[in-house]
Motif scaffolding. Sequence first.
Motif, PDB file in Angstrom:
ATOM      1  N   LEU A  15       0.847  -1.184   0.000  1.00 56.74           N
ATOM      2  CA  LEU A  15       0.000   0.000   0.000  1.00 56.74           C
ATOM      3  C   LEU A  15       0.886   1.238   0.000  1.00 56.74           C
ATOM      4  CD1 LEU A  15      -2.859  -0.843   2.540  1.00 56.74           C
ATOM      5  CD2 LEU A  15      -2.961  -0.839   0.048  1.00 56.74           C
ATOM      6  N   LEU A  16       0.744   2.049  -1.025  1.00 55.72           N
ATOM      7  CA  LEU A  16       1.475   3.305  -1.105  1.00 55.72           C
ATOM      8  C   LEU A  16       0.764   4.362  -0.261  1.00 55.72           C
ATOM      9  CD1 LEU A  16       2.054   3.200  -4.960  1.00 55.72           C
ATOM     10  CD2 LEU A  16       3.717   2.608  -3.184  1.00 55.72           C
ATOM     11  N   SER A  17       1.489   5.391   0.114  1.00 60.22           N
ATOM     12  CA  SER A  17       0.926   6.434   0.978  1.00 60.22           C
ATOM     13  C   SER A  17       0.928   7.783   0.272  1.00 60.22           C
ATOM     14  CB  SER A  17       1.723   6.553   2.283  1.00 60.22           C
ATOM     15  OG  SER A  17       1.620   5.368   3.031  1.00 60.22           O
ATOM     16  N   GLY A  18      -0.146   8.525   0.479  1.00 63.07           N
ATOM     17  CA  GLY A  18      -0.193   9.913   0.041  1.00 63.07           C
ATOM     18  C   GLY A  18       0.203  10.786   1.216  1.00 63.07           C
ATOM     19  N   ILE A  19      -0.654  11.716   1.579  1.00 58.65           N
ATOM     20  CA  ILE A  19      -0.428  12.549   2.760  1.00 58.65           C
ATOM     21  C   ILE A  19      -1.483  12.177   3.788  1.00 58.65           C
ATOM     22  CG2 ILE A  19      -0.267  14.912   3.649  1.00 58.65           C
ATOM     23  CD1 ILE A  19       0.385  15.850   0.848  1.00 58.65           C
ATOM     24  N   PRO A  20      -1.103  11.463   4.849  1.00 59.13           N
ATOM     25  CA  PRO A  20      -2.075  10.992   5.836  1.00 59.13           C
ATOM     26  C   PRO A  20      -2.885  12.133   6.445  1.00 59.13           C
ATOM     27  CG  PRO A  20       0.079   9.980   6.199  1.00 59.13           C
ATOM     28  CD  PRO A  20       0.268  11.058   5.173  1.00 59.13           C
ATOM     29  N   GLY A  21      -4.202  11.909   6.542  1.00 64.04           N
ATOM     30  CA  GLY A  21      -5.086  12.904   7.135  1.00 64.04           C
ATOM     31  C   GLY A  21      -5.624  13.931   6.156  1.00 64.04           C
ATOM     32  N   TRP A  22      -5.115  13.885   4.915  1.00 65.19           N
ATOM     33  CA  TRP A  22      -5.542  14.854   3.912  1.00 65.19           C
ATOM     34  C   TRP A  22      -6.370  14.177   2.823  1.00 65.19           C
ATOM     35  CZ3 TRP A  22      -2.131  19.624   2.791  1.00 65.19           C
ATOM     36  CH2 TRP A  22      -1.546  20.079   3.972  1.00 65.19           C
ATOM     37  N   GLU A  23      -6.883  12.999   3.104  1.00 68.84           N
ATOM     38  CA  GLU A  23      -7.583  12.222   2.074  1.00 68.84           C
ATOM     39  C   GLU A  23      -8.771  12.973   1.463  1.00 68.84           C
ATOM     40  OE1 GLU A  23      -5.261   9.419   4.543  1.00 68.84           O
ATOM     41  OE2 GLU A  23      -6.647  11.073   4.992  1.00 68.84           O
ATOM     42  N   ASP A  24      -9.434  13.798   2.250  1.00 68.67           N
ATOM     43  CA  ASP A  24     -10.621  14.499   1.751  1.00 68.67           C
ATOM     44  C   ASP A  24     -10.297  15.539   0.673  1.00 68.67           C
ATOM     45  OD1 ASP A  24     -12.154  13.027   3.473  1.00 68.67           O
ATOM     46  OD2 ASP A  24     -12.234  14.562   5.034  1.00 68.67           O
ATOM     47  N   VAL A  25      -9.056  15.973   0.627  1.00 71.34           N
ATOM     48  CA  VAL A  25      -8.684  17.022  -0.356  1.00 71.34           C
ATOM     49  C   VAL A  25      -7.673  16.500  -1.373  1.00 71.34           C
ATOM     50  CG1 VAL A  25      -9.206  18.970   1.156  1.00 71.34           C
ATOM     51  CG2 VAL A  25      -6.946  17.903   1.264  1.00 71.34           C
ATOM     52  N   TYR A  26      -7.622  15.163  -1.531  1.00 71.48           N
ATOM     53  CA  TYR A  26      -6.671  14.593  -2.486  1.00 71.48           C
ATOM     54  C   TYR A  26      -6.874  15.136  -3.904  1.00 71.48           C
ATOM     55  CZ  TYR A  26      -4.212  11.100   0.332  1.00 71.48           C
ATOM     56  OH  TYR A  26      -3.394  10.479   1.227  1.00 71.48           O
ATOM     57  N   LEU A  27      -8.119  15.338  -4.293  1.00 77.08           N
ATOM     58  CA  LEU A  27      -8.374  15.826  -5.652  1.00 77.08           C
ATOM     59  C   LEU A  27      -7.771  17.211  -5.847  1.00 77.08           C
ATOM     60  CD1 LEU A  27      -9.700  14.939  -8.262  1.00 77.08           C
ATOM     61  CD2 LEU A  27     -11.799  16.117  -7.534  1.00 77.08           C
ATOM     62  N   TRP A  28      -7.864  18.053  -4.822  1.00 82.59           N
ATOM     63  CA  TRP A  28      -7.266  19.386  -4.911  1.00 82.59           C
ATOM     64  C   TRP A  28      -5.744  19.305  -4.883  1.00 82.59           C
ATOM     65  CZ3 TRP A  28     -10.176  23.267  -6.384  1.00 82.59           C
ATOM     66  CH2 TRP A  28     -11.550  23.217  -6.131  1.00 82.59           C
ATOM     67  N   ILE A  29      -5.209  18.384  -4.077  1.00 87.31           N
ATOM     68  CA  ILE A  29      -3.757  18.217  -4.016  1.00 87.31           C
ATOM     69  C   ILE A  29      -3.212  17.737  -5.355  1.00 87.31           C
ATOM     70  CG2 ILE A  29      -1.891  16.900  -2.919  1.00 87.31           C
ATOM     71  CD1 ILE A  29      -3.547  16.835  -0.378  1.00 87.31           C
ATOM     72  N   SER A  30      -4.042  16.995  -6.095  1.00 91.41           N
ATOM     73  CA  SER A  30      -3.580  16.473  -7.387  1.00 91.41           C
ATOM     74  C   SER A  30      -3.287  17.590  -8.388  1.00 91.41           C
ATOM     75  CB  SER A  30      -4.632  15.534  -7.976  1.00 91.41           C
ATOM     76  OG  SER A  30      -5.798  16.235  -8.391  1.00 91.41           O
TER      77      SER A  30
END
Length: 311
Positions: A15-30
């Motif tokens: 399992l790769l990791s993004g930024i923990p705790g920021w899952e709700d704004v992943y689309l904006w982070i993209s």
Amino acid sequence: MSAVNDTNFNSAVFLLSGIPGWEDVYLWISIPFCLMYVISMVGNSVILFIIKTDPSLHEPMYIFLSMLAITDLALLIATMPTILGIYLFNSREISFDACLAQLFFIHSLSFIESSVLLLMAFDRFVAIRDPLRYASILTPPRIAKIGLVFMLRSVVQIFPLPFLLKRFQYCQANVLSHSYCLHQEVMKMACSDITVNSIYGLFTIVFTVGLDSVFIFLSYVMILKTVLSIASRAERLRALNTCVSHLCAVLVFYTSLISLAVIHRFGNSSSHLLQIFVGYVYMLFPPLINPIVYSVKSKHLRARIIRAFIK
């Protein structure tokens, strides 16, 4: 599908990791990630196109720059699917074989980039030390042979790593700290003795990045010694100015690489967010910064780029 307690390496899933705790704004982070990828891909591609199509740029300095651009493009392609996959589609799983393939390309290309930076330092040394024989010393066939040797050195050193990792069993929660696979992370997921992998990984870093950085430093010592022997202050500044772009590339690459290596080997208590940030800087900043710096600092390259877009 869960990626835990799998003892069969052929079916292991990480399992790769993004930024923990920021899952709700992943689309904006993209959005910034997509912008960085687009700018980096376009910037390096433009440099390659201009150098290839303009005979006046078929000089050693620009040949080495094109090698650096190709390496950066390959690194972007190797990491783009997993990084953007997390932030655009929340796709975190990666199979064991895909992970091994990715880490092989990432480490090989990183070592190749280190080698290219060393060759570019040698190029600047020859250009400043012996400008009259510059073109005769660094001929295209000689550059091709040297480049091939350094590429093979990098690939041969990394080639054993996937096979060393395949002999392990993985029985932990295989959650990696980054959005891509690295050898030093995957080996820690094994429930076996990883001493051989750890020693071999350290050896490859020291033998490649360590030696390259030492030789780059020595090259600049010799460059500085040569520049100080030039009588004219204007000529000294002009000679040093030709090294600025390369120095920026060296600082960005080695600072991020060494920081990431230190964090993984000795920074177990460091912040997880710091590891993630350094990991992104290491992977995304050199391909982004290199074409910008070289386009700004190289008057000839900048003029050719402007002329191409004006047409």
